[in-house]
Design a protein around this motif. Structure first.
Motif, PDB file in Angstrom:
ATOM      1  N   GLU A 179       0.613  -1.297   0.199  1.00 42.30           N
ATOM      2  CA  GLU A 179      -0.426   0.170   0.155  1.00 42.30           C
ATOM      3  C   GLU A 179       1.064   1.340   0.084  1.00 42.30           C
ATOM      4  O   GLU A 179       1.890   1.305   0.215  1.00 42.30           O
ATOM      5  CB  GLU A 179      -0.937  -0.341   1.123  1.00 42.30           C
ATOM      6  N   LYS A 180      -0.037   2.103  -0.430  1.00 39.13           N
ATOM      7  CA  LYS A 180       1.479   4.023  -0.555  1.00 39.13           C
ATOM      8  C   LYS A 180       0.318   4.184   0.494  1.00 39.13           C
ATOM      9  O   LYS A 180      -0.521   3.863   1.541  1.00 39.13           O
ATOM     10  CB  LYS A 180       0.655   4.146  -1.620  1.00 39.13           C
ATOM     11  N   LYS A 181       1.923   5.206   1.362  1.00 41.42           N
ATOM     12  CA  LYS A 181       2.135   5.692   2.391  1.00 41.42           C
ATOM     13  C   LYS A 181       1.848   7.300   2.044  1.00 41.42           C
ATOM     14  O   LYS A 181       2.733   7.094   0.822  1.00 41.42           O
ATOM     15  CB  LYS A 181       3.189   4.958   3.242  1.00 41.42           C
ATOM     16  N   ARG A 182       1.851   8.271   3.348  1.00 38.53           N
ATOM     17  CA  ARG A 182       1.270   9.382   3.215  1.00 38.53           C
ATOM     18  C   ARG A 182       2.410   9.845   3.869  1.00 38.53           C
ATOM     19  O   ARG A 182       2.105   9.679   5.419  1.00 38.53           O
ATOM     20  CB  ARG A 182       0.349  10.582   2.510  1.00 38.53           C
ATOM     21  N   GLY A 183       2.863  11.237   4.206  1.00 38.18           N
ATOM     22  CA  GLY A 183       3.209  12.209   5.108  1.00 38.18           C
ATOM     23  C   GLY A 183       2.623  13.513   4.520  1.00 38.18           C
ATOM     24  O   GLY A 183       2.084  13.974   3.926  1.00 38.18           O
ATOM     25  N   TYR A 184       2.294  14.660   5.474  1.00 35.78           N
ATOM     26  CA  TYR A 184       2.217  16.035   5.262  1.00 35.78           C
ATOM     27  C   TYR A 184       2.413  17.089   6.155  1.00 35.78           C
ATOM     28  O   TYR A 184       3.295  16.918   7.091  1.00 35.78           O
ATOM     29  CB  TYR A 184       0.397  15.623   5.735  1.00 35.78           C
ATOM     30  N   CYS A 185       2.218  17.679   5.408  1.00 33.89           N
ATOM     31  CA  CYS A 185       3.399  19.255   6.329  1.00 33.89           C
ATOM     32  C   CYS A 185       1.968  19.927   5.408  1.00 33.89           C
ATOM     33  O   CYS A 185       1.541  20.506   4.706  1.00 33.89           O
ATOM     34  CB  CYS A 185       3.907  19.992   5.599  1.00 33.89           C
ATOM     35  N   THR A 186       1.477  21.545   6.703  1.00 33.28           N
ATOM     36  CA  THR A 186       0.920  21.972   6.625  1.00 33.28           C
ATOM     37  C   THR A 186       1.480  23.303   6.645  1.00 33.28           C
ATOM     38  O   THR A 186       3.167  23.523   6.890  1.00 33.28           O
ATOM     39  CB  THR A 186      -0.080  22.783   7.665  1.00 33.28           C
TER      40      THR A 186
END
Length: 193
Positions: A179-186
């Motif tokens: 599965e694909k994984k994500r990281g986030y930044c605001t």
């Protein structure tokens, strides 16, 4: 034989493949060469191959030879290659150096580059290949280059008429298996007068 690839997380005693011969008398199966690190064992009468220990991705692919020998005459045998590949699992999500960034954008500027975002992923190959996207672009006021991670404005802003601050949530997504994984930044974008 070229069985389905194994996961790098496959446990010892995982089924790999069953080898078999068409022969009129019983045969004895054995791994005769190529499995230098001892990753595999074969059942001498069924021909079923299983793993013996945890797999080290860097050691694969491995091609080893299985020999079927006539149980009444050792001089009669046949060898077949077995090629085993191992899939690199997606162990890590992308990570931005900071989960919050601030940027300023002067009012009345035509569409322009705001900031370049760069995430890291400790996986290799496609599991570490990143693309970028925006979760909330405030309509279409912002866009991101999915390859480079550069965040752009798509319009001009008026300090007096519109909000003076926008929070744009950007993500980096790997091309991971299974599965694909994500990281986030605001990114907090402040419009300046």
């Amino acid at each position: 034989y070229h069985p389905a690839p194994l996961s790098e997380k496959a446990l010892p005693d995982t089924f790999v493949v069953q080898t078999s011969v068409l022969y009129s008398v019983p045969v004895s199966y054995a791994i005769v060469s190529g499995d230098d690190k001892g990753y595999f064992m074969i059942h001498s009468s069924s021909g079923i191959i299983r793993t013996t220990k945890n797999l080290n991705l860097e050691d694969f692919p491995v091609t080893f030879n299985v020999r079927a020998t006539d149980s009444t005459n050792d001089a009669i045998f046949n060898d077949v290659p077995v090629k085993v590949e191992v899939i690199d699992e997606n162990d890590f999500p992308p990570v931005f150096p900071s989960s919050l960034l601030e940027a300023t954008l002067a009012e009345n500027l035509a569409a322009t580059q705001i900031v370049q975002l760069k995430a890291q992923d400790n996986d290799t190959g496609r599991n570490g290949f990143l693309t970028y996207g925006i979760l909330n672009g405030h309509g279409l006021k912002f866009r991101i280059n999915e390859t480079t991670g550069v965040l752009y404005s798509n319009t001009t802003f008026d300090y007096e008429e519109e909000p003076t601050e926008y929070q744009v949530v950007v993500y980096a997504e790997d091309d991971g298996i299974p599965e694909k994984k994500r990281g986030y930044c605001t990114v907090v974008i402040k419009i300046t007068d």
